[in-house]
Motif scaffolding. Sequence first.
Motif, PDB file in Angstrom:
ATOM      1  N   TYR A   9      -1.501  -5.306  -0.977  1.00  0.00           N
ATOM      2  CA  TYR A   9      -0.927  -5.817   0.308  1.00  0.00           C
ATOM      3  C   TYR A   9      -2.362  -6.435   1.061  1.00  0.00           C
ATOM      4  O   TYR A   9      -3.373  -5.986   0.949  1.00  0.00           O
ATOM      5  CB  TYR A   9      -0.264  -4.547   0.915  1.00  0.00           C
ATOM      6  N   GLU A  10      -1.885  -7.049   2.182  1.00  0.00           N
ATOM      7  CA  GLU A  10      -2.830  -7.512   3.230  1.00  0.00           C
ATOM      8  C   GLU A  10      -2.528  -6.936   4.550  1.00  0.00           C
ATOM      9  O   GLU A  10      -1.126  -7.002   4.767  1.00  0.00           O
ATOM     10  CB  GLU A  10      -2.680  -9.049   3.013  1.00  0.00           C
ATOM     11  N   ILE A  12      -2.423  -8.200   8.225  1.00  0.00           N
ATOM     12  CA  ILE A  12      -2.394  -9.433   9.142  1.00  0.00           C
ATOM     13  C   ILE A  12      -2.803  -9.015  10.464  1.00  0.00           C
ATOM     14  O   ILE A  12      -1.891  -8.071  11.042  1.00  0.00           O
ATOM     15  CB  ILE A  12      -1.410 -10.414   9.066  1.00  0.00           C
ATOM     16  N   PHE A  34       8.059  -7.340   6.077  1.00  0.00           N
ATOM     17  CA  PHE A  34       6.850  -6.703   6.479  1.00  0.00           C
ATOM     18  C   PHE A  34       7.032  -5.220   6.898  1.00  0.00           C
ATOM     19  O   PHE A  34       8.025  -4.841   7.141  1.00  0.00           O
ATOM     20  CB  PHE A  34       6.172  -7.906   7.338  1.00  0.00           C
ATOM     21  N   VAL A  43       1.784  -5.275   7.717  1.00  0.00           N
ATOM     22  CA  VAL A  43       1.228  -5.434   6.338  1.00  0.00           C
ATOM     23  C   VAL A  43       2.264  -6.289   5.618  1.00  0.00           C
ATOM     24  O   VAL A  43       3.592  -6.310   5.751  1.00  0.00           O
ATOM     25  CB  VAL A  43       1.381  -3.755   5.872  1.00  0.00           C
ATOM     26  N   VAL A  44       1.701  -6.995   4.557  1.00  0.00           N
ATOM     27  CA  VAL A  44       2.521  -8.063   3.997  1.00  0.00           C
ATOM     28  C   VAL A  44       2.143  -7.786   2.721  1.00  0.00           C
ATOM     29  O   VAL A  44       1.007  -7.670   2.268  1.00  0.00           O
ATOM     30  CB  VAL A  44       2.711  -9.503   4.454  1.00  0.00           C
ATOM     31  N   GLU A  46       0.486  -9.035  -0.859  1.00  0.00           N
ATOM     32  CA  GLU A  46      -0.618  -9.822  -0.975  1.00  0.00           C
ATOM     33  C   GLU A  46      -0.324 -11.253  -1.389  1.00  0.00           C
ATOM     34  O   GLU A  46      -0.997 -12.410  -0.928  1.00  0.00           O
ATOM     35  CB  GLU A  46      -1.746  -9.385  -2.054  1.00  0.00           C
ATOM     36  N   LYS A  48       2.126 -13.093  -0.656  1.00  0.00           N
ATOM     37  CA  LYS A  48       2.913 -13.658   0.177  1.00  0.00           C
ATOM     38  C   LYS A  48       1.983 -14.035   1.327  1.00  0.00           C
ATOM     39  O   LYS A  48       2.470 -14.712   2.398  1.00  0.00           O
ATOM     40  CB  LYS A  48       4.376 -13.051   0.675  1.00  0.00           C
ATOM     41  N   CYS A  49       0.725 -13.397   1.620  1.00  0.00           N
ATOM     42  CA  CYS A  49      -0.145 -13.390   2.901  1.00  0.00           C
ATOM     43  C   CYS A  49      -0.352 -14.801   3.183  1.00  0.00           C
ATOM     44  O   CYS A  49      -0.013 -15.200   4.475  1.00  0.00           O
ATOM     45  CB  CYS A  49      -1.308 -12.741   2.558  1.00  0.00           C
ATOM     46  N   CYS A  53       0.862 -16.472   6.884  1.00  0.00           N
ATOM     47  CA  CYS A  53      -0.127 -17.094   7.844  1.00  0.00           C
ATOM     48  C   CYS A  53       0.074 -18.306   8.062  1.00  0.00           C
ATOM     49  O   CYS A  53       0.135 -18.729   9.334  1.00  0.00           O
ATOM     50  CB  CYS A  53      -1.579 -16.727   7.273  1.00  0.00           C
ATOM     51  N   TYR A  66      -7.082 -11.606   8.311  1.00  0.00           N
ATOM     52  CA  TYR A  66      -6.480 -10.716   7.419  1.00  0.00           C
ATOM     53  C   TYR A  66      -7.324 -10.134   6.350  1.00  0.00           C
ATOM     54  O   TYR A  66      -8.470 -10.744   6.173  1.00  0.00           O
ATOM     55  CB  TYR A  66      -5.157 -11.102   6.740  1.00  0.00           C
TER      56      TYR A  66
END
Length: 268
Positions: A9-10, A12, A34, A43-44, A46, A48-49, A53, A66
Amino acid sequence: MRTEKDKCYEIIVFPNQEQGLKAQQVLVTRGIDFKHISTLAVVVPEEKCLDICHLLTENNALISGYYPFLYRDYEEDFFKTAREYKPSAKEGDYLKSITLCYVAPCMADEKKIRLIAYFNRDISELLPYLNAVIKGASYNKNAATLTYAKERRLINLYNIKITIAKADDIIDAWHILDEIKALINKTYENRVNIKPNYDEKVKVTALQIYGWLPKTNCKVCGETTCLAFACRLLLGEQKLSKCMPLSTESKFAENNKIMQEMAEALGI
């Protein structure tokens, strides 16, 4: 959205609460899955990050950046702490806000983050006072910068911005920014009782500089070790550009940025 240990995950991050609410409204109306952290971050997945954005920027929602969300055993405590966080605010403060404009992982340590934030006003007049109250700070009058270390973090204060390297995560970053904001406001309130310190003596140690060097001991700079290079650099007897691994190898790019800022701030 639930986070799982075996998925990536990332996080943002948004500059302020207003932009965070705007961005999350876009995500909700578009049906984007999210995990809410706070009004300042989400958090989303990875994969789809980048698409998320792009969607946010196309809808005029600003993001600071992010970085990877590393699953922790104390994950729920992380989210609970984040939800409870509220930026400090007090009517009549000298410094009213700090806007987080850039955040990214540290290339030298993927478990840490680096950030740049901007003050709502110029604090140049306070830097000599802050130099007097911050233990171990180094002031550069000509560049209008104040540099100091907070544990392993390197903090540079400029006239209208602040840079921080090696913050633990976004919650750590928020709290550091709040601490600095409170310190600036307290220093302003007590300035009549503080003797401004215009001393430009370098107070960052050779060991602290060594911590940001490649530690390869390649000798290309002409010194026998990276520690020796750090000592000579601190004395103004070496140039940062002589460290070839730092300036040419991509894995040291983040350290190079930090060292460039430190050298500028210290006037070395």
